[in-house]
Design a protein around this motif. Sequence first.
Motif, mmCIF file in Angstrom:
data_model
loop_
_atom_site.group_PDB
_atom_site.id
_atom_site.type_symbol
_atom_site.label_atom_id
_atom_site.label_comp_id
_atom_site.label_asym_id
_atom_site.label_seq_id
_atom_site.Cartn_x
_atom_site.Cartn_y
_atom_site.Cartn_z
ATOM 1 N N ASN A 1 0.858 -1.173 0.000
ATOM 2 C CA ASN A 1 0.000 0.000 0.000
ATOM 3 C C ASN A 1 0.897 1.226 0.000
ATOM 4 O OD1 ASN A 1 -2.292 1.610 0.081
ATOM 5 N ND2 ASN A 1 -3.222 0.525 1.797
ATOM 6 N N HIS B 1 0.195 8.955 -8.008
ATOM 7 C CA HIS B 1 -1.113 8.926 -7.340
ATOM 8 C C HIS B 1 -1.017 9.615 -5.981
ATOM 9 C CE1 HIS B 1 -4.978 7.018 -6.033
ATOM 10 N NE2 HIS B 1 -4.376 7.062 -4.848
ATOM 11 N N HIS C 1 -2.551 13.341 -4.499
ATOM 12 C CA HIS C 1 -3.456 13.495 -3.356
ATOM 13 C C HIS C 1 -3.235 14.831 -2.638
ATOM 14 C CE1 HIS C 1 -6.065 10.126 -3.067
ATOM 15 N NE2 HIS C 1 -5.115 9.213 -2.915
ATOM 16 N N THR D 1 -15.733 8.960 -4.048
ATOM 17 C CA THR D 1 -14.486 8.431 -4.637
ATOM 18 C C THR D 1 -13.676 9.493 -5.374
ATOM 19 O OG1 THR D 1 -15.674 7.763 -6.656
ATOM 20 C CG2 THR D 1 -15.484 6.116 -4.903
ATOM 21 N N GLU E 1 -9.733 9.817 -4.841
ATOM 22 C CA GLU E 1 -8.963 8.712 -5.412
ATOM 23 C C GLU E 1 -8.993 8.754 -6.937
ATOM 24 O OE1 GLU E 1 -7.053 6.821 -3.661
ATOM 25 O OE2 GLU E 1 -7.755 7.644 -1.750
ATOM 26 N N ASN E 2 -10.122 9.134 -7.507
ATOM 27 C CA ASN E 2 -10.220 9.199 -8.964
ATOM 28 C C ASN E 2 -9.340 10.320 -9.529
ATOM 29 O OD1 ASN E 2 -12.054 7.084 -8.840
ATOM 30 N ND2 ASN E 2 -13.827 8.448 -8.770
ATOM 31 N N ASP F 1 -5.792 8.989 -9.308
ATOM 32 C CA ASP F 1 -5.509 8.015 -10.365
ATOM 33 C C ASP F 1 -5.219 8.715 -11.689
ATOM 34 O OD1 ASP F 1 -5.771 5.764 -8.777
ATOM 35 O OD2 ASP F 1 -7.889 5.446 -9.263
ATOM 36 N N TRP G 1 -3.681 -3.090 -10.780
ATOM 37 C CA TRP G 1 -5.074 -3.348 -10.370
ATOM 38 C C TRP G 1 -5.562 -4.709 -10.833
ATOM 39 C CZ3 TRP G 1 -5.578 -0.258 -6.707
ATOM 40 C CH2 TRP G 1 -4.984 0.998 -6.755
ATOM 41 N N ASP H 1 -16.218 2.239 0.829
ATOM 42 C CA ASP H 1 -14.852 2.566 0.440
ATOM 43 C C ASP H 1 -14.807 3.791 -0.460
ATOM 44 O OD1 ASP H 1 -12.128 2.480 -0.115
ATOM 45 O OD2 ASP H 1 -12.098 0.327 -0.484
ATOM 46 N N HIS I 1 -12.478 4.233 -2.546
ATOM 47 C CA HIS I 1 -11.778 3.793 -3.755
ATOM 48 C C HIS I 1 -12.764 3.098 -4.701
ATOM 49 C CE1 HIS I 1 -8.681 3.968 -0.620
ATOM 50 N NE2 HIS I 1 -7.832 4.252 -1.590
ATOM 51 N N SER I 2 -12.670 3.395 -5.974
ATOM 52 C CA SER I 2 -13.461 2.676 -6.969
ATOM 53 C C SER I 2 -12.912 1.255 -7.116
ATOM 54 C CB SER I 2 -13.386 3.390 -8.326
ATOM 55 O OG SER I 2 -13.882 4.705 -8.241
ATOM 56 N N ARG J 1 -10.599 1.701 -11.891
ATOM 57 C CA ARG J 1 -9.418 2.537 -11.672
ATOM 58 C C ARG J 1 -8.486 2.460 -12.880
ATOM 59 N NH1 ARG J 1 -7.437 2.395 -5.498
ATOM 60 N NH2 ARG J 1 -6.503 4.325 -6.280
#
Length: 683
Positions: A477, A520, A524, A578, A581-582, A585, A625, A641, A643-644, A649
């Motif tokens: 992670n 990524h 953020h 999400t 996170e999107n 990504d 992924w 979550d 996250h998608s 992703r």
Amino acid sequence: MNFNKTYAAGIVLLSAVIFSAYQKAALPGKSGDPVFDNLDPSVKPGDNFFLYANGGWIKRNPIPNAYSSWGIGNVVGEDIRERLRQINEGALKANAAKGTTTQKIGDFYYSGLDTISIEKEGTNPIKTQLDMIDRAQDMKGILAASANLSQYGVRSIIGARVGQDEKNSVKMMLQLGQAGLGLPNRDYYFKTDARTTRVRTDYQTNHLPTMLRLSGRDADRAAKGAESVYKIEKFLADSTRKLEDLRDPYRNYNKMTVAKLNKLTPAINWNDLFREMGYKPVDTVIVGQPEYYRAVNKALTTFSIDDWKAYLRWKTVSAYASYLNKAFEDESFRFSGKVLAGRKEQLPRIKRVTDTENQLMGELLGQLFVKEYFPQASKVRYNQMVEAMRQSYREHIAKLDWMSPATKQKALAKLNAIHPKVGYPDKWKDFSTLEIDRVSYAGNVMRARHWAYLNNINKLGKPVDHTEWGMTPQTYNASYSPSNNEITLPAAQFMIPGIKDADVDDAVAYGYAAASTIGHEITHGFDDQGRQFDAKGNLKSWWSKLDSAKFTQRAQMLVNQFNGYVVLDSLHINGKATLGENIADLGGIVLGIDAFKKTKQYKEGRKINGLTPMQRFFLGYALGWLGHTRDEALANQILTDVHSPGFLRVNGPFTDVPEFYTAFNIKKGDKMWLDPDKRVRIW
């Protein structure tokens, strides 16, 4: 304690028998190419790129019964588990001196495999806690019991922790967040679709009464207690914020004096409660969700003492069920593993024990892990890759046509200030005060949780320790901390099983590591949440109003794009929840592309296994992924979550990237085609 050779030999034999469970799925395959071997040529890249890139591997690797999903993370995890098993086996045989790292690792491992002693203990490891709950005579006693339980990993109505003040990142503050629920989040108490209703019904009528009965209650009392537990949880859930609402840092920042907090919740004397919880005297706290604590206050005056005793009993047995006897562990798995996640069977015990040890004592294992498995050359490579991605981001910011020069200057200052933590800590946590023995598995877990609790609360009032890691080196992670303005990139995150890091070509590495991980995490710092923190990690407005509006407009396009994806039955992606996170990504991909374009491999343009360097870049990203998930776990992810799901992703952000269309000759009419005016471009 003397080393019991006879019993230890039995454990070693058990380990050898279960060793076969550690054999990982083949990755890479026959060619040794980590992306070519996974392809499914029967799928058009422009119809479903995720399946084109990963479908061959997915067909060859069904989800094992003990898992709710199976993919690259699991394969890396199996590799890491095997390496940790070897460390554990060595520690088990070492008969090391008491207090050493090796003694603690070996004895924890021993206690977890000692199922004979675990069965004999029954509920004895938590008897002190259960007796304390039973002795409570009034709400003061209930709160005192809750405070005590929180010190041993039993999370009930009070969600307290010490963390950085988001508006003054050099200060460590006592913070309160919503807690109290037994189901994954508030939606499970109110959604009426068939899938969620089945989970809720099982929880109420089966899981709760079974666990209370196993704790020593007769059937009637267990059934009544289950009703009490559910009533309290549903009451609290009604005042618990939704997933997307927890992503607004300003709304979830409410600093107040303890005196004001006492007025907010007159049924709770917070000065007394904090003292019971072991905190130093405080005069100010940060409350994330005040309405939740108003609900707690009302619940304390609404529900009976017996209701609360049932609730705290449930919280205690739930927190320790996985470390008690087989009956507890089986029921805990039946609900959490099967009903919630769709798993068919439990992991072998040796894996469960290793995972628990890794969660509680990860840096002890990590010190030994990195010596064996993360060479200095890899650390150098990924530090250099961080700087390549940072430079790519600088260039992207400079070229933006929607951001003003003043905001660009501040954005660059924040980008330059991001601190990368790569591979493993330079300073390890001190576990010298943690006592581990061979007597009780649950007892070891309890002491380790208490050690972690004390480690957290002792930060109150002290300077922020920027050397501390929130992840272990063997964690697959990565993370970004807005308050520290730093990225953490553990050694394991860069692993591709079955291939040495030195043998991974730059195209794959820039997709797999630079884009999907490094870029990524850096992005953020500039997503819809992270952008609200300045270079020093403070929640502070540093954008012009016009720039902020333009960013929000572009981000909303991404919300709309992901809202349109139907994943399962009638369940859509929650584009707002999400969004961060999107954005990360998409940002990681576009930054990674331009960083990769500067490499020798890209410039030379030679194909490998018929794939161009840019095609290998996109396939390398998709490799990050690789995997598939059971419907039960997928439904849970959509509800809980930010996250998608993995396939989105890949397919989601790729449709916004011009180089993707060129690399794979995507044409209008292909399923993944998105008209240019609908493609999202933020960074």
